[in-house]
Design an enzyme around this catalytic site. Structure first.
Site, mmCIF file in Angstrom:
data_model
loop_
_atom_site.group_PDB
_atom_site.id
_atom_site.type_symbol
_atom_site.label_atom_id
_atom_site.label_comp_id
_atom_site.label_asym_id
_atom_site.label_seq_id
_atom_site.Cartn_x
_atom_site.Cartn_y
_atom_site.Cartn_z
ATOM 1 C CG ASP A 23 -1.777 -1.253 1.325
ATOM 2 O OD1 ASP A 23 -2.430 -1.621 0.342
ATOM 3 O OD2 ASP A 23 -1.755 -1.880 2.402
ATOM 4 C CG HIS A 51 -0.954 -1.716 -7.856
ATOM 5 N ND1 HIS A 51 0.094 -2.092 -8.662
ATOM 6 C CD2 HIS A 51 -0.697 -2.278 -6.654
ATOM 7 C CE1 HIS A 51 0.941 -2.847 -7.978
ATOM 8 N NE2 HIS A 51 0.464 -2.974 -6.760
ATOM 9 C CB THR A 319 -9.491 -6.099 1.932
ATOM 10 O OG1 THR A 319 -8.713 -5.009 2.473
ATOM 11 C CG2 THR A 319 -8.552 -7.129 1.321
#
EC number: 6.3.4.4
Length: 448
Positions: A23, A51, A319
Site C-alpha cells: 500500500d 493498485h 479488501t
C-alpha cells in the site's frame, strides 16, 4: 561476429518495489513512469493487492492487470510468477473496456502462469475461519493455496487449459486431495468437479489470444531498444522469505523476484526504485514497531495515528479493511533497501503529514535492552522492538500538488533530508498528491 549482431542501445529496465507492508502508492508511480516505458510487467502476487490510480480526478483500481494499461500503446505483461484467477481477470478487463480502455490487444500472459481455482479460494477462506484469533489476515482469494500447489507440483497452469483431457485428469486428482482437506479437516463443503471443470475450460478460448512466451517477448523488446517497467505487488516486509514471517504473503515481493517471476536475467535490471510512504501502514495481523493506531486494538489508538488514517484514506483498495498506521520506520526501510539493492527512493503521501505539529522518524530500536539499527528477521523478534525516534517540527503549509523540491516547506525538506541520510540512498521522487502530475522529480529512474 558482425557489429550488427550486437545491440548497442538495449532498452533499460526499472523495477518498482514496495519497501514497507504494501500500500505504498506503487500504482501511481508505475503509471507516472510509463511515459518512458514501452511495457509494464507484473511478476508476482495475484488479485489480492489493488493498485489505485487517479488520473484527471478519476479513480481506477487495478488488481491483476499492470498499471501501464492506463497509458495508450503501452504493452502489459503478466509473468509466470503471478497466480491468476481467470474470473478476476475477465472482470477487470470488462471494467476497463467499459471505460473505453483497450486491454486485450495489449495484454500478454505467460503460458506458465499458475491458475487459481475455486478450491484454492474455498481452502483459503475455510482455513482463515478456523484459525480464529490466530489468523494471518489473508484476503481469502486463494493466493496462498495456489502457490502451495505450485510448489507441490500440483499446480495447473494457463497452458494446461489448452489440453482439456489432461487438464480434466489432473483436476480430478487435485480435487480428490483438496476435497478431503476441506471436508475432513476444515469441516467445509466439497468443491464440485464438473462445475469447476466446465468453468475453467470455458476460459480457454478467451485467454488463448493473450497467452504467449512472455520471457522471450521481454528479451526481444529489450533487444530492439524498448524500456520495460517491472511492477511489484505487496511490499518487502510481506515477502515470504524476508518479511515478518509468518505474517507475510505467499510470494517473493522483492526486486530479485522480477527475474524468476518474469523470466529475465538479473543483469538486465538497471535500476530499483523503492516506494515508501512518508509514514507507515499495515493491514491485518503482525508486528509493527512504530504503530500509532489500530482500530482493533484499544492500546494502539493515538490521535495522530487516527489523523493519518483519515487524511490518508487508509483503507485497503481491494479488501476495504482499515489499515494500521504509524510513523515512518527508517530502520525497517534500511532492511528493505539492502534486500532489494534499491537505487533510489520515491516518498509518497508527503501531503498527509501537512498540518501536524511534529513528525517523528523511527531510526532504530531497543530489543531486550540492546540497541539495533535495522529491522530483525521474523515476527517474534520484531514484536520485541521498541522504537527509537527523532522528532521534527511539522509544517502548516500545504504540500499538495507541489512539483519542485525547493517549493516544499523548510521543515518538510529537513524531514526528507534526514530520511535520505538514514536510508543511505537518494530520494529521487516525491509524491505530493494522488494525481499523476502531483510529483516532484529529482532523478528519473530511466535516465540515471
Amino acid at each position: 561476429m558482425s557489429a550488427s549482431a550486437v545491440n548497442v542501445n538495449p532498452g533499460r529496465n526499472v523495477v518498482v518495489v514496495g519497501t514497507q507492508w504494501g500500500d505504498e502508492g506503487k500504482g501511481k508511480i508505475v503509471d507516472w513512469l510509463t511515459d518512458h516505458a514501452q511495457g509494464v510487467v507484473r511478476f508476482q502476487g495475484g488479485h489480492n493487492a489493488g493498485h489505485t490510480l487517479i488520473i484527471g480526478g478519476k479513480k481506477t483500481i487495478l488488481r491483476l492487470i499492470p498499471s501501464g494499461i492506463m497509458r495508450p500503446g503501452v504493452a502489459c505483461y503478466i509473468g509466470n510468477g503471478v497466480v491468476l484467477s481467470p474470473e478476476a481477470l475477465f472482470k477487470e478487463i470488462e471494467e476497463l473496456e467499459s471505460a473505453g480502455i483497450d486491454v486485450q490487444k495489449r495484454l500478454f500472459i505467460s503460458e506458465a502462469t499458475t491458475l487459481i481455482l475455486p478450491y484454492h479460494v474455498a481452502i483459503d477462506q475455510a482455513r482463515e475461519a478456523r484459525s480464529g484469533a490466530g489468523k494471518i489476515g489473508t484476503t481469502g482469494r486463494g493466493i496462498g493455496p495456489a502457490y502451495e500447489d505450485k510448489v507441490a507440483r500440483r499446480g495447473l497452469r494457463v497452458q494446461d487449459l489448452f489440453e482439456p483431457k489432461a487438464f480434466a485428469e489432473r483436476l480430478r486428482a487435485n480435487l480428490d486431495f483438496h476435497n478431503f482437506v476441506l471436508t475432513q479437516y476444515l469441516g467445509a463443503p466439497a468443491v464440485d468437479y464438473q462445475q469447476t471443470l466446465d468453468m475453467m475450460l470455458s476460459y480457454a478460448d478467451r485467454l488463448k489470444p493473450m497467452v504467449t512466451d512472455v520471457s522471450r517477448r521481454l528479451y526481444d523488446e529489450n533487444h530492439v531498444g524498448n524500456n520495460l517497467l517491472f511492477e511489484g505487488a505487496q511490499g518487502t516486509l510481506l515477502d515470504i522469505d524476508h518479511g515478518t514471517y509468518p505474517f507475510v504473503t505467499s510470494s517473493n515481493c522483492v526486486a530479485g523476484a522480477a527475474t524468476a517471476g518474469a523470466g529475465i536475467g538479473p543483469q538486465k535490471l538497471d535500476y530499483i526504485l523503492g516506494i515508501t510512504k512518508a509514514y507507515c501502514t499495515r493491514v491485518g495481523s503482525g508486528p509493527f514497531p512504530s504503530e500509532l493506531y489500530d482500530a482493533d486494538n484499544a492500546n494502539r489508538q493515538e490521535e495522530v495515528g487516527l489523523t493519518l488514517a483519515k487524511v490518508g484514506k487508509e483503507f485497503g483498495s481491494v479488501t476495504g479493511r482499515p489499515r494500521r498506521t504509524g510513523w515512518l520506520d527508517a530502520a525497517a526501510l534500511r532492511r528493505a533497501i539492502q534486500i532489494n539493492g534499491v537505487s533510489g527512493l520515491c516518498i509518497t503521501k508527503l501531503d498527509v503529514l501537512d498540518g501536524l505539529d511534529e513528525v517523528k522518524l523511527c531510526v532504530g530500536y531497543t530489543i531486550d535492552g540492546k540497541d539495533a539499527d535495522i529491522l530483525p528477521r521474523g515476527a517474534y523478534e520484531v514484536s520485541r522492538c521498541e522504537p527509537v525516534y527523532e522528532t521534527f517540527g511539522g509544517w502548516k503549509e500545504s504540500t499538495v500538488g507541489i512539483k519542485e523540491w525547493n517549493k516544499l516547506p523548510a521543515n518538510a525538506q529537513a524531514y526528507l533530508t534526514r530520511v535520505q541520510e538514514v536510508a543511505g540512498v537518494p530520494i529521487d521522487m516525491v509524491s505530493t498528491g494522488p494525481d499523476r502530475d502531483e510529483t516532484i522529480l529529482l532523478r528519473h529512474p530511466f535516465k540515471v
